[in-house]
Design a protein around this motif. Structure first.
Motif, mmCIF file in Angstrom:
data_model
loop_
_atom_site.group_PDB
_atom_site.id
_atom_site.type_symbol
_atom_site.label_atom_id
_atom_site.label_comp_id
_atom_site.label_asym_id
_atom_site.label_seq_id
_atom_site.Cartn_x
_atom_site.Cartn_y
_atom_site.Cartn_z
ATOM 1 N N LYS A 192 0.829 -1.207 0.000
ATOM 2 C CA LYS A 192 0.000 0.000 0.000
ATOM 3 C C LYS A 192 0.868 1.264 0.000
ATOM 4 O O LYS A 192 0.588 2.243 -0.707
ATOM 5 C CB LYS A 192 -0.905 -0.008 1.220
ATOM 6 N N ILE A 193 1.953 1.211 0.795
ATOM 7 C CA ILE A 193 2.872 2.366 0.827
ATOM 8 C C ILE A 193 3.559 2.542 -0.523
ATOM 9 O O ILE A 193 3.705 3.671 -1.039
ATOM 10 C CB ILE A 193 3.907 2.172 1.951
ATOM 11 N N GLU A 194 3.977 1.436 -1.120
ATOM 12 C CA GLU A 194 4.636 1.516 -2.423
ATOM 13 C C GLU A 194 3.691 2.067 -3.494
ATOM 14 O O GLU A 194 4.117 2.835 -4.374
ATOM 15 C CB GLU A 194 5.138 0.130 -2.832
ATOM 16 N N LEU A 195 2.429 1.720 -3.420
ATOM 17 C CA LEU A 195 1.473 2.252 -4.386
ATOM 18 C C LEU A 195 1.292 3.754 -4.183
ATOM 19 O O LEU A 195 1.242 4.527 -5.172
ATOM 20 C CB LEU A 195 0.128 1.535 -4.247
ATOM 21 N N SER A 196 1.231 4.185 -2.929
ATOM 22 C CA SER A 196 1.101 5.626 -2.668
ATOM 23 C C SER A 196 2.320 6.375 -3.195
ATOM 24 O O SER A 196 2.197 7.475 -3.789
ATOM 25 C CB SER A 196 0.944 5.873 -1.156
ATOM 26 N N GLU A 197 3.496 5.789 -2.985
ATOM 27 C CA GLU A 197 4.713 6.422 -3.488
ATOM 28 C C GLU A 197 4.716 6.485 -5.018
ATOM 29 O O GLU A 197 5.099 7.511 -5.613
ATOM 30 C CB GLU A 197 5.923 5.646 -2.989
ATOM 31 N N ALA A 198 4.286 5.408 -5.673
ATOM 32 C CA ALA A 198 4.255 5.377 -7.137
ATOM 33 C C ALA A 198 3.251 6.392 -7.672
ATOM 34 O O ALA A 198 3.498 7.058 -8.698
ATOM 35 C CB ALA A 198 3.916 3.980 -7.631
ATOM 36 N N GLN A 199 2.120 6.543 -7.006
ATOM 37 C CA GLN A 199 1.114 7.509 -7.447
ATOM 38 C C GLN A 199 1.632 8.943 -7.292
ATOM 39 O O GLN A 199 1.410 9.798 -8.161
ATOM 40 C CB GLN A 199 -0.185 7.312 -6.650
ATOM 41 N N GLU A 200 2.316 9.227 -6.182
ATOM 42 C CA GLU A 200 2.885 10.550 -5.977
ATOM 43 C C GLU A 200 3.971 10.841 -7.022
ATOM 44 O O GLU A 200 4.045 11.969 -7.565
ATOM 45 C CB GLU A 200 3.473 10.636 -4.562
ATOM 46 N N ARG A 201 4.812 9.865 -7.321
ATOM 47 C CA ARG A 201 5.842 10.057 -8.339
ATOM 48 C C ARG A 201 5.210 10.322 -9.709
ATOM 49 O O ARG A 201 5.697 11.159 -10.484
ATOM 50 C CB ARG A 201 6.741 8.820 -8.399
ATOM 51 N N LEU A 202 4.118 9.619 -10.028
ATOM 52 C CA LEU A 202 3.458 9.825 -11.312
ATOM 53 C C LEU A 202 2.885 11.233 -11.416
ATOM 54 O O LEU A 202 2.972 11.871 -12.489
ATOM 55 C CB LEU A 202 2.351 8.778 -11.492
ATOM 56 N N ARG A 203 2.339 11.762 -10.307
ATOM 57 C CA ARG A 203 1.805 13.124 -10.347
ATOM 58 C C ARG A 203 2.919 14.133 -10.608
ATOM 59 O O ARG A 203 2.745 15.089 -11.383
ATOM 60 C CB ARG A 203 1.090 13.425 -9.023
ATOM 61 N N ARG A 204 4.064 13.914 -9.970
ATOM 62 C CA ARG A 204 5.175 14.853 -10.194
ATOM 63 C C ARG A 204 5.678 14.750 -11.625
ATOM 64 O O ARG A 204 5.979 15.767 -12.267
ATOM 65 C CB ARG A 204 6.305 14.565 -9.210
ATOM 66 N N ARG A 205 5.776 13.560 -12.175
ATOM 67 C CA ARG A 205 6.228 13.384 -13.558
ATOM 68 C C ARG A 205 5.270 14.059 -14.529
ATOM 69 O O ARG A 205 5.698 14.666 -15.522
ATOM 70 C CB ARG A 205 6.338 11.904 -13.893
ATOM 71 N N ARG A 206 3.994 13.956 -14.272
ATOM 72 C CA ARG A 206 3.026 14.605 -15.151
ATOM 73 C C ARG A 206 3.170 16.134 -15.103
ATOM 74 O O ARG A 206 3.069 16.818 -16.141
ATOM 75 C CB ARG A 206 1.597 14.198 -14.760
ATOM 76 N N ALA A 207 3.406 16.655 -13.894
ATOM 77 C CA ALA A 207 3.576 18.109 -13.776
ATOM 78 C C ALA A 207 4.836 18.567 -14.528
ATOM 79 O O ALA A 207 4.827 19.600 -15.234
ATOM 80 C CB ALA A 207 3.664 18.513 -12.309
ATOM 81 N N LEU A 208 5.891 17.802 -14.430
ATOM 82 C CA LEU A 208 7.101 18.158 -15.163
ATOM 83 C C LEU A 208 6.910 18.001 -16.665
ATOM 84 O O LEU A 208 7.430 18.818 -17.461
ATOM 85 C CB LEU A 208 8.268 17.272 -14.692
ATOM 86 N N ALA A 209 6.153 16.958 -17.057
ATOM 87 C CA ALA A 209 5.916 16.777 -18.490
ATOM 88 C C ALA A 209 5.078 17.903 -19.053
ATOM 89 O O ALA A 209 5.283 18.343 -20.206
ATOM 90 C CB ALA A 209 5.228 15.434 -18.731
ATOM 91 N N ASP A 210 4.151 18.441 -18.246
ATOM 92 C CA ASP A 210 3.348 19.571 -18.725
ATOM 93 C C ASP A 210 4.215 20.813 -18.954
ATOM 94 O O ASP A 210 3.897 21.657 -19.809
ATOM 95 C CB ASP A 210 2.232 19.892 -17.707
ATOM 96 N N GLN A 211 5.290 20.894 -18.201
ATOM 97 C CA GLN A 211 6.208 22.030 -18.370
ATOM 98 C C GLN A 211 7.382 21.694 -19.288
ATOM 99 O O GLN A 211 8.341 22.454 -19.360
ATOM 100 C CB GLN A 211 6.741 22.456 -16.995
ATOM 101 N N ALA A 212 7.259 20.504 -19.921
ATOM 102 C CA ALA A 212 8.292 20.055 -20.849
ATOM 103 C C ALA A 212 9.633 19.861 -20.157
ATOM 104 O O ALA A 212 10.700 20.018 -20.750
ATOM 105 C CB ALA A 212 8.456 21.030 -22.015
ATOM 106 N N LEU A 213 9.570 19.533 -18.841
ATOM 107 C CA LEU A 213 10.782 19.281 -18.076
ATOM 108 C C LEU A 213 11.064 17.782 -17.906
ATOM 109 O O LEU A 213 12.074 17.402 -17.287
ATOM 110 C CB LEU A 213 10.689 19.938 -16.697
ATOM 111 N N ALA A 214 10.161 16.943 -18.409
ATOM 112 C CA ALA A 214 10.345 15.483 -18.329
ATOM 113 C C ALA A 214 9.945 14.898 -19.665
ATOM 114 O O ALA A 214 8.989 15.353 -20.312
ATOM 115 C CB ALA A 214 9.499 14.878 -17.211
ATOM 116 N N SER A 215 10.679 13.897 -20.067
ATOM 117 C CA SER A 215 10.407 13.272 -21.357
ATOM 118 C C SER A 215 9.197 12.338 -21.258
ATOM 119 O O SER A 215 8.772 11.915 -20.174
ATOM 120 C CB SER A 215 11.632 12.489 -21.831
ATOM 121 N N ALA A 216 8.665 12.018 -22.452
ATOM 122 C CA ALA A 216 7.522 11.086 -22.496
ATOM 123 C C ALA A 216 7.928 9.706 -22.010
ATOM 124 O O ALA A 216 7.127 8.976 -21.394
ATOM 125 C CB ALA A 216 6.976 11.013 -23.923
#
Length: 309
Positions: free
Chosen positions: A130-154
């Motif tokens: 459950k903790i690992e899933l929460s961590e993975a979900q939080e990481r995905l949100r940050r990656r999406r925010a960076l991708a919206d700013q073109a700071l992370a690759s697809a």
């Protein structure tokens, strides 16, 4: 003419011979020695054979019957085991839920402790997933925010999304493992509870088959328990009198051994006649009977109709 004349002579000759035989004097029989006739014995009055010892034959308006318990059962454990204790004796009155005996099954206790430990480990794995899933979900949100700013690759975003899906699958698997471990623990707890054999209904111990130290199992009962709270009587009626037996009709039941006379009501009448005895089986309920009357299951009774047919 000669043939006819010859035939006539023949007939006459035969008639003369017959006449001579009729007129011939009878032969005098040789005097035989006379013997005195044997004297016939004087007739004796009929004496019936002596009665055989046994139960007296009931009158014609009474029928022999047997008192039976409506509820009876051989109490046995659900699984094999050695009896550690037997807490009842012959004739004991038991109430539903009262302890009859205890099985000594040490492997059950060991299996239960191990299963409980495995369940605890599975729950820890579930918490980690459950903790690992929460961590993975939080990481995905940050990656999406960076991708919206073109700071992370697809590619980085896709990798993070896959990690989040793997974490969700791991949590689902951990939940299934926890459910399986809990079911296993519940079964073992029930087995440990079933090691304590209890009475399923109020009754009397009619037989005790085993004692402490002996092996019991599903096919090896410990005691026989009967309930005499609501007994009934089963009796046989000659087929000529079976028409008088109707469901709901009142009967009198006489128990000679207990010096009792009970009242009952016919409940069932067999739909066929026994081919060997030419009798019909009838059952009559006796209703609630006071235990102080000592009405025994298997006792012989004499049944008669409360009102003549």
């Amino acid at each position: 003419m000669q043939p006819r004349f010859a035939l006539l002579l023949l007939l006459l000759a035969s008639g003369a011979a017959l006449a001579w035989r009729k007129e011939a004097p009878p032969a005098v029989p040789v005097a035989a020695e006379r013997r005195p006739a044997a004297l016939s014995p004087e007739p004796r009055p009929f004496e019936p054979p002596p009665a055989r010892p046994g139960r007296p034959v009931p009158p014609a308006d009474e029928f022999l019957g047997v008192i039976l318990a409506r509820v009876s059962s051989d109490i046995a454990p659900r699984f094999e085991g050695r009896l550690r204790e037997v807490h009842v004796r012959l004739g004991d009155h038991l109430v539903a839920g009262q302890l009859i005996g205890t099985l000594d099954v040490p492997t059950l206790r060991f299996d239960l402790r191990r299963a409980e430990a495995e369940l605890a480990a599975a729950e820890v794995d579930g918490s980690r997933a459950k903790i690992e899933l929460s961590e993975a979900q939080e990481r995905l949100r940050r990656r999406r925010a960076l991708a919206d700013q073109a700071l992370a690759s697809a590619e980085d975003l896709a990798t993070t999304r896959y990690e989040e899906q793997v974490a969700a699958t791991r949590l689902e698997s951990a939940g299934a493992q926890i459910a399986a471990r809990r079911a296993h623990v519940e079964r073992l707890r029930n087995d440990n509870t079933d090691a304590r054999i209890t009475a399923p209904f109020d009754g009397i111990v009619a037989a005790r088959y085993l004692g402490p130290g002996e092996s019991a199992g599903p096919s090896t009962p410990i005691v026989r328990l009967i309930s005499l709270h609501d007994p009934f009587v089963r009796f046989a009626v000659p087929e000529q009198q079976a028409r008088a037996m109707a469901v709901g009709r009142a009967v009198r039941v006489r128990v000679a051994e207990a010096h009792l006379e009970l009242e009952g009501t016919i409940e069932t009448v067999a739909p066929e006649v026994d081919a060997a005895s030419h009798h019909v089986l009838v059952e009559a309920g006796l209703g609630p009977v006071d235990p102080e009357l000592h009405v025994l299951s298997g006792g012989v009774a004499r049944v008669s109709l409360a009102e003549p047919p």
